[in-house]
Design a protein around this motif. Sequence first.
Motif, PDB file in Angstrom:
ATOM      1  N   GLN A  33       0.822  -1.200   0.000  1.00 19.89           N
ATOM      2  CA  GLN A  33       0.000   0.000   0.000  1.00 19.89           C
ATOM      3  C   GLN A  33       0.861   1.257   0.000  1.00 19.89           C
ATOM      4  OE1 GLN A  33      -2.642  -0.460   3.339  1.00 19.89           O
ATOM      5  NE2 GLN A  33      -3.766  -2.156   2.405  1.00 19.89           N
ATOM      6  N   ARG A  34       2.009   1.196   0.701  1.00 23.34           N
ATOM      7  CA  ARG A  34       2.923   2.326   0.659  1.00 23.34           C
ATOM      8  C   ARG A  34       3.471   2.511  -0.751  1.00 23.34           C
ATOM      9  NH1 ARG A  34       4.948  -0.120   5.303  1.00 23.34           N
ATOM     10  NH2 ARG A  34       6.955  -0.619   4.324  1.00 23.34           N
ATOM     11  N   VAL A  35       3.772   1.378  -1.416  1.00 17.15           N
ATOM     12  CA  VAL A  35       4.245   1.457  -2.800  1.00 17.15           C
ATOM     13  C   VAL A  35       3.174   2.083  -3.687  1.00 17.15           C
ATOM     14  CG1 VAL A  35       4.905   0.095  -4.803  1.00 17.15           C
ATOM     15  CG2 VAL A  35       5.823  -0.480  -2.559  1.00 17.15           C
ATOM     16  N   ASP A  36       1.907   1.664  -3.512  1.00 20.81           N
ATOM     17  CA  ASP A  36       0.816   2.225  -4.305  1.00 20.81           C
ATOM     18  C   ASP A  36       0.707   3.730  -4.110  1.00 20.81           C
ATOM     19  OD1 ASP A  36      -0.073  -0.053  -5.576  1.00 20.81           O
ATOM     20  OD2 ASP A  36      -1.442  -0.609  -3.978  1.00 20.81           O
ATOM     21  N   ALA A  37       0.820   4.171  -2.853  1.00 20.30           N
ATOM     22  CA  ALA A  37       0.693   5.594  -2.559  1.00 20.30           C
ATOM     23  C   ALA A  37       1.796   6.388  -3.235  1.00 20.30           C
ATOM     24  CB  ALA A  37       0.722   5.817  -1.051  1.00 20.30           C
ATOM     25  N   LYS A  38       3.010   5.841  -3.226  1.00 19.07           N
ATOM     26  CA  LYS A  38       4.131   6.514  -3.881  1.00 19.07           C
ATOM     27  C   LYS A  38       3.933   6.536  -5.393  1.00 19.07           C
ATOM     28  CE  LYS A  38       7.509   5.337  -0.307  1.00 19.07           C
ATOM     29  NZ  LYS A  38       6.559   4.747   0.641  1.00 19.07           N
ATOM     30  N   ALA A  39       3.484   5.383  -5.936  1.00 10.90           N
ATOM     31  CA  ALA A  39       3.303   5.294  -7.392  1.00 10.90           C
ATOM     32  C   ALA A  39       2.229   6.253  -7.871  1.00 10.90           C
ATOM     33  CB  ALA A  39       2.949   3.861  -7.777  1.00 10.90           C
ATOM     34  N   ALA A  40       1.188   6.465  -7.059  1.00 10.64           N
ATOM     35  CA  ALA A  40       0.090   7.335  -7.472  1.00 10.64           C
ATOM     36  C   ALA A  40       0.531   8.773  -7.628  1.00 10.64           C
ATOM     37  CB  ALA A  40      -1.043   7.251  -6.449  1.00 10.64           C
ATOM     38  N   SER A  41       1.613   9.163  -6.961  1.00 10.82           N
ATOM     39  CA  SER A  41       2.082  10.545  -7.028  1.00 10.82           C
ATOM     40  C   SER A  41       3.050  10.781  -8.179  1.00 10.82           C
ATOM     41  CB  SER A  41       2.762  10.937  -5.709  1.00 10.82           C
ATOM     42  OG  SER A  41       3.948  10.176  -5.525  1.00 10.82           O
ATOM     43  N   ILE A  42       3.360   9.725  -8.942  1.00 10.70           N
ATOM     44  CA  ILE A  42       4.332   9.845 -10.030  1.00 10.70           C
ATOM     45  C   ILE A  42       3.587  10.015 -11.355  1.00 10.70           C
ATOM     46  CG2 ILE A  42       6.182   8.666 -11.288  1.00 10.70           C
ATOM     47  CD1 ILE A  42       6.677   7.095  -8.683  1.00 10.70           C
ATOM     48  N   PRO A  43       3.795  11.118 -12.092  1.00  8.89           N
ATOM     49  CA  PRO A  43       3.121  11.296 -13.379  1.00  8.89           C
ATOM     50  C   PRO A  43       3.488  10.188 -14.344  1.00  8.89           C
ATOM     51  CG  PRO A  43       4.224  13.324 -12.666  1.00  8.89           C
ATOM     52  CD  PRO A  43       4.686  12.220 -11.760  1.00  8.89           C
ATOM     53  N   PRO A  44       2.544   9.724 -15.177  1.00  7.91           N
ATOM     54  CA  PRO A  44       2.835   8.641 -16.119  1.00  7.91           C
ATOM     55  C   PRO A  44       4.027   8.939 -17.016  1.00  7.91           C
ATOM     56  CG  PRO A  44       0.477   9.068 -16.034  1.00  7.91           C
ATOM     57  CD  PRO A  44       1.141  10.147 -15.220  1.00  7.91           C
ATOM     58  N   GLU A  45       4.206  10.199 -17.411  1.00  4.03           N
ATOM     59  CA  GLU A  45       5.301  10.503 -18.319  1.00  4.03           C
ATOM     60  C   GLU A  45       6.652  10.411 -17.640  1.00  4.03           C
ATOM     61  OE1 GLU A  45       3.593  14.416 -16.777  1.00  4.03           O
ATOM     62  OE2 GLU A  45       2.860  12.489 -17.515  1.00  4.03           O
ATOM     63  N   ALA A  46       6.670  10.294 -16.293  1.00  3.04           N
ATOM     64  CA  ALA A  46       7.951  10.225 -15.586  1.00  3.04           C
ATOM     65  C   ALA A  46       8.616   8.876 -15.751  1.00  3.04           C
ATOM     66  CB  ALA A  46       7.745  10.506 -14.097  1.00  3.04           C
ATOM     67  N   ALA A  47       7.858   7.852 -16.114  1.00  2.00           N
ATOM     68  CA  ALA A  47       8.417   6.516 -16.222  1.00  2.00           C
ATOM     69  C   ALA A  47       8.966   6.291 -17.623  1.00  2.00           C
ATOM     70  CB  ALA A  47       7.344   5.462 -15.931  1.00  2.00           C
ATOM     71  N   PRO A  48      10.254   5.932 -17.746  1.00  2.00           N
ATOM     72  CA  PRO A  48      10.812   5.688 -19.077  1.00  2.00           C
ATOM     73  C   PRO A  48      10.161   4.477 -19.727  1.00  2.00           C
ATOM     74  CG  PRO A  48      12.363   5.022 -17.373  1.00  2.00           C
ATOM     75  CD  PRO A  48      11.235   5.735 -16.678  1.00  2.00           C
ATOM     76  N   GLY A  49       9.967   4.544 -21.031  1.00  2.00           N
ATOM     77  CA  GLY A  49       9.370   3.423 -21.739  1.00  2.00           C
ATOM     78  C   GLY A  49       7.895   3.249 -21.455  1.00  2.00           C
ATOM     79  N   ALA A  50       7.215   4.336 -21.011  1.00  2.00           N
ATOM     80  CA  ALA A  50       5.822   4.202 -20.605  1.00  2.00           C
ATOM     81  C   ALA A  50       4.895   3.892 -21.776  1.00  2.00           C
ATOM     82  CB  ALA A  50       5.364   5.484 -19.912  1.00  2.00           C
ATOM     83  N   SER A  51       5.331   4.147 -23.008  1.00  2.00           N
ATOM     84  CA  SER A  51       4.447   3.991 -24.152  1.00  2.00           C
ATOM     85  C   SER A  51       4.475   2.583 -24.732  1.00  2.00           C
ATOM     86  CB  SER A  51       4.848   4.996 -25.241  1.00  2.00           C
ATOM     87  OG  SER A  51       6.168   4.741 -25.677  1.00  2.00           O
ATOM     88  N   ARG A  52       5.238   1.680 -24.134  1.00  2.00           N
ATOM     89  CA  ARG A  52       5.307   0.340 -24.694  1.00  2.00           C
ATOM     90  C   ARG A  52       5.261  -0.695 -23.579  1.00  2.00           C
ATOM     91  NH1 ARG A  52      10.254  -2.096 -24.036  1.00  2.00           N
ATOM     92  NH2 ARG A  52      11.951  -0.759 -23.310  1.00  2.00           N
ATOM     93  N   THR A  53       4.889  -1.886 -23.963  1.00  2.00           N
ATOM     94  CA  THR A  53       4.860  -2.985 -23.016  1.00  2.00           C
ATOM     95  C   THR A  53       6.289  -3.481 -22.781  1.00  2.00           C
ATOM     96  OG1 THR A  53       2.680  -3.672 -23.810  1.00  2.00           O
ATOM     97  CG2 THR A  53       3.982  -5.310 -22.586  1.00  2.00           C
ATOM     98  N   PRO A  54       6.723  -3.602 -21.527  1.00  2.00           N
ATOM     99  CA  PRO A  54       8.102  -4.048 -21.289  1.00  2.00           C
ATOM    100  C   PRO A  54       8.301  -5.490 -21.739  1.00  2.00           C
ATOM    101  CG  PRO A  54       6.876  -3.944 -19.235  1.00  2.00           C
ATOM    102  CD  PRO A  54       6.004  -3.318 -20.284  1.00  2.00           C
ATOM    103  N   ALA A  55       9.493  -5.779 -22.250  1.00  2.00           N
ATOM    104  CA  ALA A  55       9.842  -7.148 -22.602  1.00  2.00           C
ATOM    105  C   ALA A  55       9.920  -7.983 -21.335  1.00  2.00           C
ATOM    106  CB  ALA A  55      11.176  -7.165 -23.341  1.00  2.00           C
ATOM    107  N   ALA A  56       9.922  -9.307 -21.508  1.00  2.00           N
ATOM    108  CA  ALA A  56       9.898 -10.203 -20.351  1.00  2.00           C
ATOM    109  C   ALA A  56      11.085  -9.979 -19.431  1.00  2.00           C
ATOM    110  CB  ALA A  56       9.860 -11.650 -20.825  1.00  2.00           C
ATOM    111  N   HIS A  57      12.278  -9.772 -20.016  1.00  2.00           N
ATOM    112  CA  HIS A  57      13.447  -9.582 -19.173  1.00  2.00           C
ATOM    113  C   HIS A  57      13.414  -8.231 -18.464  1.00  2.00           C
ATOM    114  CE1 HIS A  57      14.826  -7.459 -22.806  1.00  2.00           C
ATOM    115  NE2 HIS A  57      15.717  -6.844 -22.024  1.00  2.00           N
ATOM    116  N   GLU A  58      12.813  -7.226 -19.108  1.00  2.00           N
ATOM    117  CA  GLU A  58      12.682  -5.930 -18.462  1.00  2.00           C
ATOM    118  C   GLU A  58      11.695  -5.998 -17.295  1.00  2.00           C
ATOM    119  OE1 GLU A  58      13.404  -2.870 -22.183  1.00  2.00           O
ATOM    120  OE2 GLU A  58      11.452  -3.836 -21.977  1.00  2.00           O
ATOM    121  N   GLN A  59      10.601  -6.727 -17.492  1.00  2.00           N
ATOM    122  CA  GLN A  59       9.623  -6.869 -16.411  1.00  2.00           C
ATOM    123  C   GLN A  59      10.214  -7.640 -15.248  1.00  2.00           C
ATOM    124  OE1 GLN A  59       6.238  -5.485 -16.491  1.00  2.00           O
ATOM    125  NE2 GLN A  59       6.864  -5.765 -14.358  1.00  2.00           N
ATOM    126  N   ALA A  60      11.002  -8.677 -15.543  1.00  2.00           N
ATOM    127  CA  ALA A  60      11.653  -9.432 -14.471  1.00  2.00           C
ATOM    128  C   ALA A  60      12.595  -8.540 -13.683  1.00  2.00           C
ATOM    129  CB  ALA A  60      12.407 -10.624 -15.054  1.00  2.00           C
TER     130      ALA A  60
END
Length: 228
Positions: A33-60
């Motif tokens: 829940q703490r992680v969720d609260a932190k994630a909610a405050s981060i704008p979507p554009e702040a995450a690199p690669g936000a426009s594509r689905t991460p590859a399996a190794h990237e998700q791991a």
Amino acid sequence: MRTDDHASISARLDQAEVLVDTYSDYDTEAARQRVDAKAASIPPEAAPGASRTPAAHEQAARDLDLAVALIVDTPQAATALAQLADDDRPDPEGAVVFGALLHLARAHDAAQFWWQFAAGGGNRTAAFCLYLAHGRRAEFSDARYWRAEARRLSAPDSTSPAPAARPRPLLPETIRHQLLTQCHSGSRPTLPARLEAVINRLPVDPDNDFGTIPRPVPTLTRDLPHGH
């Protein structure tokens, strides 16, 4: 479309029951829940690669980073690590924590060494970390092996008494907060330079398979919070 990285991470952690068996009295859901609260405050554009689905190794890699951040956030982490350094027979739970610290210090081969030690001692969390570590390297055959081991290993008896006093955290709250925030900003969680220097000063042993392997010392849990 941006993928829901947290949903994927939560699903993987739930499937492996990561942390639940190793730290039976730790409130993993509260940590999420703490992680969720932190994630909610981060704008979507702040995450690199936000426009594509991460590859399996990237998700791991992302899943492993979060698992490691949660491991060092557990109240029992310092106690487990101290036991690893002090005991004649190193404890698997301490090896999981030490591997997490080494991962944060970018000593990935050494982290794998200690997780394999812990998994050999029957620790399911270590097996799950190895599943993600091999997946991060796109070594999917090895990843499947450790995923099966994580499922096979049974949880230990959870009826052991809780410690009388609340354990001292392994890392300061500001650093633990920073690690979790980095996970959900799309960045690699890393230790501050002063704490990474503490890890880099540890004695090392050679290993034919993993190269140079740091080993913990009895003063490590006292040195880390200060990073002197």
